[in-house]
Motif scaffolding. Sequence first.
Motif: not given
Length: 216
Positions: A105-111, A159-166, A122-127, A176-180
Motif C-alpha cells: 500500500l503506497e502513498m506518494p506526495v508528488l509535486l 519502504e521509502a522510495s522516490v517517484a518521477v514521471g510524466a 511530476h516527482g516526489g517521495p513515497c512511503i 502517464g509513465l512513472r518510475y519508482n
Amino acid sequence: MKKLIHLSLLFTLLLQTSLLRAQETSSRILPRIGLKGGLNLSNFFTQDIDDENALIGFNAGLFVKMPVTKSFAVQPELYFTTKGSQVSYNNLFASGDARFRLSYLEMPVLLVWNINSNFNIHGGPCIGYLLSGDVTNESSAPIFDFEKNIDVNDYNKMEASVAVGAAIDIRKISVGLRYNYGITTVGKEKDYLGTVYRFPDAKNSVLNVYLALSLN
C-alpha cells in the motif's frame, strides 16, 4: 432612457464576464479527485541487475490533485501496487529461479509541474507498507527449497522510495509513465552465526504505465 438601457446592458455583460472568470478561476483552484490504475514492470535493483528478470504486475488507487498555482500542484496518492523480481542463481549446490512477489500500500506526495494544459512532469517521495510477500522457487536440487523458510516477516515492512514521471492530460483523462526507485532494501538485516546479511539484498525498481480518471 436609451442611455439607461445601454448602461444596463453593459453592466449585465460585465457581470456575466466576471462570473465566467470567477468560475474559471474556481475550477483551477479546486482539487481534482480521481481514480488511477495501470501495469507495472518491476525488478530488484542490484549491482548485477538483469532486465530479463522483471515481473509484470499492476497498480490501482486514488489521487487528489491540489493546485497551488496555474503551473504547479501537489498530488498525494494512495494505491495498491505489486513489486518483486525473478532471481536466477547457479552455485555448487543447485541452480534455479526464484520469484519474489510483493504487494504494497503506497502513498506518494508528488509535486506536479504543468508544462501546459495537456502535459505535466511530476516527482516526489513515497512511503510504502508491505501487505504481503512470498517467493516461489524452481531448483535443479529438490532439497534446495528455501521458499518454505521465507515469509512476510523476512521483508522490511516499511519502504521509502522516490517517484518521477510524466503525463498527458486530456480533459478528465490522464495517461502517464512513472518510475519508482526504492531507497530502503527489501530484505531485513539478519544475523547468522555472527554473520550479518540481507536476503534479498536489493531495492525495488518499478516502471509503470497508468490511466487516471478525474471524478470532478
